[in-house]
Write an enzyme that holds these catalytic residues in place. Structure first.
Site, short mmCIF file in Angstrom:
data_model
loop_
_atom_site.label_atom_id
_atom_site.label_comp_id
_atom_site.label_asym_id
_atom_site.label_seq_id
_atom_site.Cartn_x
_atom_site.Cartn_y
_atom_site.Cartn_z
CB CYS A 104 11.07 0.42 -8.56
SG CYS A 104 10.38 0.33 -6.88
CB VAL A 132 -7.35 6.77 -4.29
CG1 VAL A 132 -6.82 6.96 -5.70
CG2 VAL A 132 -8.80 6.31 -4.33
CB SER A 137 -2.45 0.75 -2.74
OG SER A 137 -2.27 1.94 -2.01
N GLY A 146 -2.09 -2.19 -6.60
CA GLY A 146 -3.10 -1.30 -7.21
C GLY A 146 -2.81 -0.94 -8.65
CG MET A 204 -1.90 -1.19 1.23
SD MET A 204 -3.01 -1.17 2.66
CE MET A 204 -4.03 0.25 2.28
CB CYS A 250 9.72 7.50 -4.63
SG CYS A 250 11.14 6.40 -4.86
#
Length: 355
Positions: free
Chosen positions: A91, A5, A7, A113, A1, A182
């Site tokens: 990743c 929204v 996940s 997700g 997670m 990220c």
């Protein structure tokens, strides 16, 4: 997670279907090393709040070391060599479907997700929502990993997912979608971030015929097909080539200049999701017609795919493709079925009488 929204709805749908669900938050970037904007702490708090709402347990796992070694350092090395890598693909292969999946017991599903679908035999299919289809990013994940993975959102469109989040009273239903890498954050210029890690000198910028038009800040900061930011006369100049041999940036006037269009490419480090490709090309003597993408969300283009004896794969497109770049991932499909892909090593400029 992830705290978003998608996940969150994934976890909610699986619990509603009767699964024993546990949320896992991956921490891949050490905020103490990051000089930009990082939302990892807020994301982790959102994960905890969603799991509390759904009445499911959650935990945080730390893959900072693995991400640095397997994704970040390779990304920096590629940019320093003038390439255009895709860290999200690395990743997924090395961290989410590598380090994380290795920690999950073999009798437990991994659910994500992603907007894509899979079949019991490990086929990766496009998501129903073509605007959100993320199979491109999973093109190097193996069949064995896909067999252990659930993609509940693959059959939904994004707006439906947001509606489900509101119906289930998930507080992240209105949270903005994260679009940045990220380790960069969403408020920073990517080239400025790279400049903190890559030490490359500025150099000359020239037009297609070699005439000087200005200077560049370092070749790592530019991407083929994108605006160069160089001002010369009244034209807007776009990047056509990055010549590492003499540290020169080659630019052309206008976004549709013929030098920006490519007819084919050669790819290395090819991964077939099922371990092998179509029989027509496995012996290196034939070719097969595929749908190909070199970027996320681009419209698939028809191309003939063949294999050479040195393990490289060649694609010849039926129509020229704008702005292919070495380092990008080329991914091939048979209809909705994602077969695999490789890293672009060389590109061929489409013939034009204007060049």
């Amino acid at each position: 997670m992830s705290g978003g929204v998608d996940s969150s709805v994934t976890a909610a749908l699986l619990k509603k279907q009767g699964y024993d669900v546990q949320g896992i938050y991956m921490r891949n970037w050490d905020t103490s090393d990051e000089r930009g904007v990082c939302t990892s702490q807020q994301d982790w708090q959102d994960v905890q709040q969603v799991c509390e709402t759904l009445e499911i347990p959650c935990q945080q796992v730390n893959f900072v070391k693995e991400y640095w070694n397997d994704v970040f350092e390779q990304t920096l090395a590629d940019y320093a060599r003038g390439l255009t890598p895709n860290p999200d693909i690395h990743c997924n292969r090395h961290i989410k479907f590598g380090s994380l999946l290795a920690q999950i017991p073999p009798d437990v599903w991994l659910a994500t997700g992603h907007y894509c679908r899979s079949t019991p035999d490990g086929r990766l299919l496009r998501g129903v929502d073509r605007k959100k289809d993320q199979s491109y990013f999973l093109s190097t994940v193996t069949e064995s990993s896909l067999r252990r993975t659930l993609f509940p959102l693959g059959a939904f469109e994004k707006q439906k997912v947001k509606a489900i989040a509101r119906q289930m009273d998930l507080h992240v239903s209105s949270k903005r979608e994260s679009m940045g890498i990220c380790f960069v954050g969403q408020r920073r210029h990517f080239a400025d971030f790279l400049a903190e890690y890559i030490d490359q000198p500025p150099g000359p910028a020239v037009d297609w015929h070699g005439h000087p038009i200005g200077k560049h800040r370092g070749l790592f900061a530019y991407t083929i097909g994108q605006a160069s930011g160089i001002c010369y006369k009244s034209d807007k100049w776009f990047v056509a080539q990055k010549r590492m041999s003499d540290n020169t940036l080659v630019c052309v006037p206008g976004s549709n200049h013929p030098a920006l269009f490519h007819s084919g490419c050669v790819a290395r480090d090819w991964v077939w999701i099922h371990g092998k490709g179509p029989s027509e090309i496995e012996n290196g003597s034939g070719q097969v017609l595929v749908d190909a993408q070199v970027r996320y969300r681009m419209r698939p283009q028809k191309a003939f795919l063949s294999c050479s004896q040195n393990g490289l794969y060649s694609l010849q497109f039926l129509e020229p493709i704008r702005a292919m770049a070495p380092g990008q991932q080329v991914v091939v499909y048979k209809g909705d079925w994602c077969l695999g892909g490789g890293v672009i090593q060389d590109i061929t400029i489409a013939p034009s009488p204007l060049l």
